[in-house]
Design an enzyme around this catalytic site. Structure first.
Site, PDB file in Angstrom:
ATOM      1  N   TYR A 137      -8.070   5.468  13.463  1.00 15.31           N
ATOM      2  CA  TYR A 137      -7.716   5.139  14.815  1.00 15.31           C
ATOM      3  C   TYR A 137      -6.230   4.942  15.066  1.00 15.31           C
ATOM      4  O   TYR A 137      -5.492   4.472  14.144  1.00 15.31           O
ATOM      5  CB  TYR A 137      -8.705   3.985  15.236  1.00 15.31           C
ATOM      6  N   LYS A 178      -9.285   2.387  -2.189  1.00 12.40           N
ATOM      7  CA  LYS A 178      -9.558   1.650  -0.731  1.00 12.40           C
ATOM      8  C   LYS A 178     -10.901   2.293  -0.452  1.00 12.40           C
ATOM      9  O   LYS A 178     -11.165   3.537  -0.389  1.00 12.40           O
ATOM     10  CB  LYS A 178      -8.457   2.110   0.146  1.00 12.40           C
ATOM     11  N   LYS A 184       0.829  -8.939  16.139  1.00 13.10           N
ATOM     12  CA  LYS A 184       0.190  -8.573  15.047  1.00 13.10           C
ATOM     13  C   LYS A 184       0.065  -9.477  13.880  1.00 13.10           C
ATOM     14  O   LYS A 184      -0.811  -9.735  13.119  1.00 13.10           O
ATOM     15  CB  LYS A 184       0.714  -7.272  14.657  1.00 13.10           C
ATOM     16  N   CYS A 199      -5.256  -2.740   2.780  1.00 14.37           N
ATOM     17  CA  CYS A 199      -5.161  -3.043   4.340  1.00 14.37           C
ATOM     18  C   CYS A 199      -6.565  -3.201   5.063  1.00 14.37           C
ATOM     19  O   CYS A 199      -6.985  -4.331   5.038  1.00 14.37           O
ATOM     20  CB  CYS A 199      -4.406  -1.833   4.540  1.00 14.37           C
ATOM     21  N   GLU A 214       0.864  -1.153  -0.082  1.00 15.95           N
ATOM     22  CA  GLU A 214      -0.044  -0.083  -0.144  1.00 15.95           C
ATOM     23  C   GLU A 214       0.774   1.198  -0.156  1.00 15.95           C
ATOM     24  O   GLU A 214       1.877   1.348   0.692  1.00 15.95           O
ATOM     25  CB  GLU A 214      -0.775  -0.166   1.279  1.00 15.95           C
TER      26      GLU A 214
END
Length: 535
Positions: A114, A108, A176, A144, A41
């Site tokens: 956030y 996208k 993650k 993403c 991205e």
């Protein structure tokens, strides 16, 4: 269908460099006889480009780079991310190109807003096609957050496609990679096609991108995984279910790699090659020095010892042993003389106000003289000063503004004290770099006689558990106290957390390794009247 996942390290704002990254990957994909090349991205701009996106000159250069890449596309379909300005609307896009022609553009749809993500500030959500036909394949594309949005994923799941591509700029935090792969597995099974996830590597200010690009087959079986924290081209044949799975590092190894990569890229990408560190003989400065040596090389690291009348013999000897173990240059600048000069200069005024008794003021003078000396050496030599404070200390304000907080980068800013001890053991697992006595002795700032951190703070194991519960887990004080922590202690720790916000706002950036790093992730006002209390 043979796909190359190009796990590259783009640099924010360096469009020419990033264009060369893409063109180089395109050549490697052709040489490997790949059918498709997938890049991350916003690979042309790096992530996050922030307000660079608002500069017309920046976007013109992006458009020129996109045109160059499309013109140079050959048989392998190249899929790459970039911003795209259309009639005043800015999109986070992925372009597909082959044989010198544009195949299609995906915009996208799910824009995260956030934590470290601020995409609603810049981008408009897309609404166009998400499946593109080329060379007889139906290529599904997402970017993403599109992958994480259950409602969006369900709305497009029934569309026919032969493969699902997801271009990412997904920052590292603990565990993650496990989250990513579990989600990709679910999406591959739900869509009923192989799924390919491509992520960059590299440090960008506080953020570290850890790579971990991977591919799943249509039944959710992991076909390929790229190494974490390093650039790699990973080939996967989704039709033949063939690829290489690199083992995932354990948690402490991931923290270690993230910190080393964050230091290396922050220092080098900001035009520095050398650093200096104030060495106290304590765990934090030793750990930062070891990380800096791994990131930059021993010849690029300078240790500065600044003993005072309160420095113990073992602190000086531990710092000297660290210097020898790491093979770094060091100098010693005793602070007794400048501290005495400042104390004498202030004595008459303090006496006039009836404030002659020594208190934290005199302790902070020592820390600030050390900060002054370190910054003087930094200015004179051009070395970047690495600060050594950890997350436990920054949380409760156990640090001195313009003293030990002075510097350009804070590698341990998001590392709790208990994690620092564990990381030191991890670094020493093959050879002793950090002296054992540095790890085993009780922590002390050594700013007054016989001082220990435990004089001002609870035991770090207790402190860290309270802080992690409140910050990372979002638990309220009553919930924490109900787990067995003394209620007065919980109130005291959380009060210190709130009133130290003004210090954290003035702290240098540091590597993010948790979901709630101070700064981008956790945003509280300095001035406010809210105080949480236990009933």
């Amino acid at each position: 269908m043979k796909i190359m996942m190009a796990q590259v390290a783009p640099r924010v704002g360096d469009i020419k460099f990033n264009t060369r990254l893409v063109l180089g990957a395109m050549q490697r994909a052709e040489d490997a006889h790949c059918d498709m090349l997938v890049l991350p991205e916003l690979v042309l701009t790096g992530y996050p480009p922030e307000d660079l996106l608002l500069r017309h000159a920046f976007m013109r250069e992006v458009d020129e780079a996109v045109a160059q890449i499309v013109a140079n596309a050959r048989q392998a379909v190249v899929v790459f991310g970039h911003p795209r300005l259309v009639d005043g609307d800015l999109f986070n896009s992925a372009t597909l190109a082959a044989n010198g022609k544009l195949v299609g553009v995906y915009d996208k749809r799910a824009l995260p807003n956030y934590g470290v993500f601020d995409e609603l500030r810049y981008f408009t959500a897309g609404s166009g096609a998400d499946v593109f036909e080329v060379h007889g394949w139906r290529i599904g594309v997402g970017i993403c957050e599109d992958l994480w949005d259950d409602e969006l994923a369900e709305s497009v799941a029934s569309r026919p496609r032969d493969v699902l591509l997801n271009l990412n700029a997904s920052p590292f935090h603990l565990d993650k990679q496990l989250e990513r792969e579990a989600l990709m597995q679910r999406r591959a099974v739900r869509f009923g096609v192989p799924a390919v996830y491509v992520n960059p590597v590299g440090g960008q200010d506080e953020i570290v991108f850890d790579g971990g690009s991977h591919a799943m087959d249509a039944s959710g079986v992991l076909l390929a995984r790229a190494p974490m924290f390093e650039c790699a081209d990973v080939l996967v044949d989704v039709a033949a279910s063939c690829g290489e799975v690199t083992p995932m590092p354990d948690t402490m190894s991931q923290i270690h790699c993230a910190l080393v990569l964050g230091v290396r890229d922050y220092v080098r990408r900001n035009g520095c090659s050398q650093v200096l560190i104030g060495l106290s003989g304590g765990i934090d400065s030793a750990l930062v020095a070891a990380l800096a040596v791994e990131a930059l090389g021993a010849e690029q690291v300078l240790g500065v010892l600044m003993p005072s009348r309160y420095s113990s013999d073992h602190s000086i000897s531990d710092a000297e042993a660290l210097v020898a173990n790491l093979g770094i240059e060091s100098i010693m600048l005793p602070i007794e003389s400048p501290v005495a000069a400042v104390d004498a200069l202030l004595a008459e005024s303090f006496a006039m106000w009836g404030l002659s008794a020594a208190d934290v003021t005199e302790e902070n003078v020592q820390a600030r003289i050390r900060g002054l000396l370190l910054m003087a050496v930094s200015n004179k030599t051009g070395r970047m000063l690495l600060t050594t404070g950890n997350k436990s200390e920054m949380a409760v304000g156990y640090a001195t503004l313009y003293g030990d907080m002075a510097g350009g980068f804070a590698p341990l800013k998001d590392v709790y004290k208990t994690q620092a001890f564990a990381l030191a053991r991890h670094i020493n697992r093959h050879a002793v770099l950090i002296p054992e006595s540095t790890i085993s002795k009780p922590p002390s700032a050594e700013l007054r006689p016989d001082q220990m951190d435990s004089d001002s703070l609870p035991d770090y194991a207790v402190l860290d558990e309270i802080l992690q519960s409140y910050i990372e887990l979002g638990q309220d004080m009553a919930h924490i106290a109900a787990r067995g922590f003394e209620s007065g202690l919980v109130e005291r720790v959380i009060r210190m957390l709130y009133i130290a916000e003004y210090k954290r706002r003035q702290a240098p950036p540091g590597v993010k390794i948790t979901q709630k790093a101070f700064g981008r992730d956790r945003r509280y006002p300095i001035t406010h009247g809210f105080r949480e209390h236990l009933a």
